[in-house]
Design a protein around this motif. Structure first.
Motif, PDB file in Angstrom:
ATOM      1  N   THR A   4     -11.777  10.965   2.338  1.00 53.91           N
ATOM      2  CA  THR A   4     -10.621  10.583   3.151  1.00 53.91           C
ATOM      3  C   THR A   4      -9.483  10.178   2.226  1.00 53.91           C
ATOM      4  N   ILE A   5      -8.278  10.172   2.778  1.00 53.57           N
ATOM      5  CA  ILE A   5      -7.122   9.654   2.062  1.00 53.57           C
ATOM      6  C   ILE A   5      -6.410   8.660   2.967  1.00 53.57           C
ATOM      7  N   ASP A   6      -5.672   7.747   2.360  1.00 55.76           N
ATOM      8  CA  ASP A   6      -4.903   6.760   3.115  1.00 55.76           C
ATOM      9  C   ASP A   6      -3.456   7.219   3.161  1.00 55.76           C
ATOM     10  N   ILE A   7      -2.988   7.501   4.377  1.00 57.04           N
ATOM     11  CA  ILE A   7      -1.624   7.990   4.533  1.00 57.04           C
ATOM     12  C   ILE A   7      -0.920   7.222   5.649  1.00 57.04           C
ATOM     13  N   CYS A   8       0.398   7.276   5.629  1.00 53.00           N
ATOM     14  CA  CYS A   8       1.175   6.580   6.650  1.00 53.00           C
ATOM     15  C   CYS A   8       1.073   7.330   7.984  1.00 53.00           C
ATOM     16  N   GLU A  45       5.969   2.981   0.121  1.00 56.12           N
ATOM     17  CA  GLU A  45       5.250   1.714   0.256  1.00 56.12           C
ATOM     18  C   GLU A  45       5.235   1.352   1.728  1.00 56.12           C
ATOM     19  N   MET A  46       4.045   1.145   2.278  1.00 53.46           N
ATOM     20  CA  MET A  46       3.899   0.881   3.703  1.00 53.46           C
ATOM     21  C   MET A  46       3.092  -0.392   3.924  1.00 53.46           C
ATOM     22  N   GLU A  47       3.336  -1.027   5.072  1.00 56.94           N
ATOM     23  CA  GLU A  47       2.560  -2.203   5.447  1.00 56.94           C
ATOM     24  C   GLU A  47       1.161  -1.799   5.882  1.00 56.94           C
ATOM     25  N   LYS A  48       1.077  -0.661   6.593  1.00 52.51           N
ATOM     26  CA  LYS A  48      -0.175  -0.196   7.175  1.00 52.51           C
ATOM     27  C   LYS A  48      -0.361   1.291   6.880  1.00 52.51           C
ATOM     28  N   LEU A  49      -1.581   1.686   6.597  1.00 50.21           N
ATOM     29  CA  LEU A  49      -1.899   3.101   6.390  1.00 50.21           C
ATOM     30  C   LEU A  49      -3.013   3.509   7.345  1.00 50.21           C
ATOM     31  N   THR A  50      -3.134   4.805   7.575  1.00 48.56           N
ATOM     32  CA  THR A  50      -4.207   5.334   8.410  1.00 48.56           C
ATOM     33  C   THR A  50      -5.134   6.173   7.533  1.00 48.56           C
ATOM     34  N   MET A  91       0.847  -1.181   0.000  1.00 48.13           N
ATOM     35  CA  MET A  91       0.000   0.000   0.000  1.00 48.13           C
ATOM     36  C   MET A  91       0.891   1.242   0.000  1.00 48.13           C
ATOM     37  N   GLN A  92       0.465   2.236  -0.718  1.00 49.70           N
ATOM     38  CA  GLN A  92       1.276   3.447  -0.857  1.00 49.70           C
ATOM     39  C   GLN A  92       0.611   4.641  -0.170  1.00 49.70           C
ATOM     40  N   CYS A  93       1.415   5.366   0.599  1.00 52.77           N
ATOM     41  CA  CYS A  93       0.930   6.587   1.251  1.00 52.77           C
ATOM     42  C   CYS A  93       0.608   7.623   0.166  1.00 52.77           C
ATOM     43  N   GLU A  94      -0.549   8.245   0.276  1.00 53.94           N
ATOM     44  CA  GLU A  94      -0.968   9.226  -0.727  1.00 53.94           C
ATOM     45  C   GLU A  94      -0.225  10.558  -0.602  1.00 53.94           C
TER      46      GLU A  94
END
Length: 92
Positions: free
Chosen positions: A34-38, A9-14, A1-4
């Motif tokens: 919403t956006i998915d970010i680290c 590339e991250m295992e987990k995003l918030t 998964m990639q932080c926007e």
């Protein structure tokens, strides 16, 4: 998964609400996009900016990416190891 934001590339995003929930909850309106970010980017966004500014001025990915303080942070964090916990600095 990639932080926007930092594009690592991250295992987990918030999940980051582009318009803070605080601004929509009381009015009982849809909290919006919403956006998915680290975690590092999420913590830094909230360390740099208050909810009022986030809601009024920095309510898109593009606006966040082009804000000068965030640009400096993103340039630096994008080079960091994605497994490393990033310390956030509250420079307003």
């Amino acid at each position: 998964m990639q932080c926007e934001l930092c594009e690592r590339e991250m295992e987990k995003l918030t999940v980051h609400h582009l318009i803070p929930k605080q601004n929509t909850k009381r009015k009982k309106i849809n909290p919006g996009p919403t956006i998915d970010i680290c975690s590092a980017c999420h913590r830094q966004v909230h360390a740099f900016f208050d909810n009022k500014r986030l809601a009024q001025e920095l309510n898109t990915v593009e606006k966040l990416k082009h804000e000068p303080k965030m640009q400096n942070f993103l340039l630096w964090v994008s080079k960091q190891n994605s497994n490393k916990r990033i310390q956030v600095h509250r420079r307003r």
